[in-house]
Design a protein around this motif. Structure first.
Motif, mmCIF file in Angstrom:
data_model
loop_
_atom_site.group_PDB
_atom_site.id
_atom_site.type_symbol
_atom_site.label_atom_id
_atom_site.label_comp_id
_atom_site.label_asym_id
_atom_site.label_seq_id
_atom_site.Cartn_x
_atom_site.Cartn_y
_atom_site.Cartn_z
ATOM 1 N N GLN A 163 0.830 -1.208 0.000
ATOM 2 C CA GLN A 163 0.000 0.000 0.000
ATOM 3 C C GLN A 163 0.864 1.258 0.000
ATOM 4 N N PHE A 164 1.964 1.230 0.760
ATOM 5 C CA PHE A 164 2.892 2.357 0.824
ATOM 6 C C PHE A 164 3.426 2.680 -0.574
ATOM 7 N N PHE A 165 3.926 1.666 -1.303
ATOM 8 C CA PHE A 165 4.454 1.893 -2.652
ATOM 9 C C PHE A 165 3.348 2.321 -3.616
ATOM 10 N N TYR A 166 2.170 1.773 -3.465
ATOM 11 C CA TYR A 166 1.037 2.164 -4.310
ATOM 12 C C TYR A 166 0.695 3.632 -4.071
ATOM 13 N N ASP A 167 0.648 4.045 -2.804
ATOM 14 C CA ASP A 167 0.288 5.427 -2.473
ATOM 15 C C ASP A 167 1.349 6.434 -2.917
ATOM 16 N N LEU A 168 2.615 6.010 -2.994
ATOM 17 C CA LEU A 168 3.667 6.915 -3.473
ATOM 18 C C LEU A 168 3.514 7.232 -4.958
ATOM 19 N N ARG A 169 2.862 6.358 -5.698
ATOM 20 C CA ARG A 169 2.665 6.554 -7.143
ATOM 21 C C ARG A 169 4.008 6.740 -7.855
ATOM 22 N N GLY A 170 4.918 5.806 -7.599
ATOM 23 C CA GLY A 170 6.237 5.883 -8.221
ATOM 24 C C GLY A 170 7.034 7.033 -7.646
ATOM 25 N N ARG A 171 7.586 7.851 -8.514
ATOM 26 C CA ARG A 171 8.432 8.963 -8.073
ATOM 27 C C ARG A 171 7.634 10.229 -7.797
ATOM 28 N N VAL A 172 6.321 10.155 -7.884
ATOM 29 C CA VAL A 172 5.476 11.332 -7.650
ATOM 30 C C VAL A 172 5.515 11.743 -6.179
ATOM 31 N N GLY A 173 5.296 10.762 -5.293
ATOM 32 C CA GLY A 173 5.188 11.072 -3.872
ATOM 33 C C GLY A 173 6.512 11.064 -3.152
ATOM 34 N N THR A 174 6.496 11.592 -1.931
ATOM 35 C CA THR A 174 7.664 11.614 -1.065
ATOM 36 C C THR A 174 7.309 10.946 0.257
ATOM 37 N N PHE A 175 8.349 10.572 1.011
ATOM 38 C CA PHE A 175 8.123 9.940 2.313
ATOM 39 C C PHE A 175 9.255 10.341 3.255
ATOM 40 N N THR A 176 8.983 10.236 4.553
ATOM 41 C CA THR A 176 10.010 10.533 5.547
ATOM 42 C C THR A 176 10.618 9.229 6.050
ATOM 43 N N PHE A 177 11.921 9.272 6.285
ATOM 44 C CA PHE A 177 12.664 8.111 6.778
ATOM 45 C C PHE A 177 13.668 8.621 7.798
ATOM 46 N N ASP A 178 13.667 8.037 8.989
ATOM 47 C CA ASP A 178 14.557 8.484 10.065
ATOM 48 C C ASP A 178 15.950 7.904 9.860
ATOM 49 N N LEU A 179 16.920 8.762 9.550
ATOM 50 C CA LEU A 179 18.300 8.330 9.308
ATOM 51 C C LEU A 179 19.115 8.172 10.583
ATOM 52 N N THR A 180 18.658 8.722 11.696
ATOM 53 C CA THR A 180 19.454 8.753 12.918
ATOM 54 C C THR A 180 19.953 7.373 13.347
ATOM 55 N N PRO A 181 19.113 6.303 13.357
ATOM 56 C CA PRO A 181 19.636 4.999 13.787
ATOM 57 C C PRO A 181 20.705 4.437 12.847
ATOM 58 N N HIS A 182 20.766 4.956 11.634
ATOM 59 C CA HIS A 182 21.680 4.432 10.623
ATOM 60 C C HIS A 182 22.914 5.320 10.428
ATOM 61 N N CYS A 183 23.028 6.379 11.230
ATOM 62 C CA CYS A 183 24.162 7.312 11.143
ATOM 63 C C CYS A 183 24.713 7.581 12.537
ATOM 64 N N PRO A 184 25.250 6.554 13.215
ATOM 65 C CA PRO A 184 25.720 6.771 14.587
ATOM 66 C C PRO A 184 26.882 7.758 14.632
ATOM 67 N N GLY A 185 26.854 8.595 15.647
ATOM 68 C CA GLY A 185 27.954 9.519 15.879
ATOM 69 C C GLY A 185 27.849 10.857 15.169
ATOM 70 N N LEU A 186 26.892 11.017 14.265
ATOM 71 C CA LEU A 186 26.773 12.309 13.585
ATOM 72 C C LEU A 186 26.158 13.341 14.521
#
Length: 123
Positions: free
Chosen positions: A64-87
């Protein structure tokens, strides 16, 4: 559909490759190997995400998430903090756009699903 969408959080990604792309150019002399570097102000985050294998109930949220994005039309938020330790400061939630127009997913006998996608920061 109002954008940006929230990234589904029922399952944590199995792997996230994070790249901080900067607009720097390097020229190198072919005879002396001396380098000249010029830096432009452009920069952005890029991610390659592989989700854990999941069952039908959790996969429903991602399809449903990918369907609602409509390909490259939509945007989404993604939390980078857990994947960038020490920044410091921590990057926090960044708004992304899919790199591919139509990402797909894998299905094993329609019982186990795998999602892999790439995205770039929406500037």
């Amino acid at each position: 559909m109002p954008f940006p969408l929230a990234f589904p959080t029922a399952i944590f990604p199995a792997n996230v490759r994070v790249t901080r792309r900067t607009a720097a150019q390097v020229s190198e002399s072919p005879t002396s190997y001396t380098q000249q570097v010029s830096v432009s102000p452009g920069e952005r985050w890029e991610i390659d995400v592989t989700m854990q294998k999941m069952g039908v109930a959790d996969a429903a949220a991602f399809t449903q998430f990918f369907y609602d994005l409509r390909g490259r039309v939509g945007t989404f938020t993604f939390d980078l903090t857990p994947h960038c330790p020490g920044l410091s400061p921590a990057p926090g939630a960044v708004t992304f756009r899919l790199s591919e127009q139509n990402p797909g997913w894998d299905s094993t006998l329609a019982r186990e699903f795998g999602f892999t996608f790439s995205a770039v920061e929406a500037l």
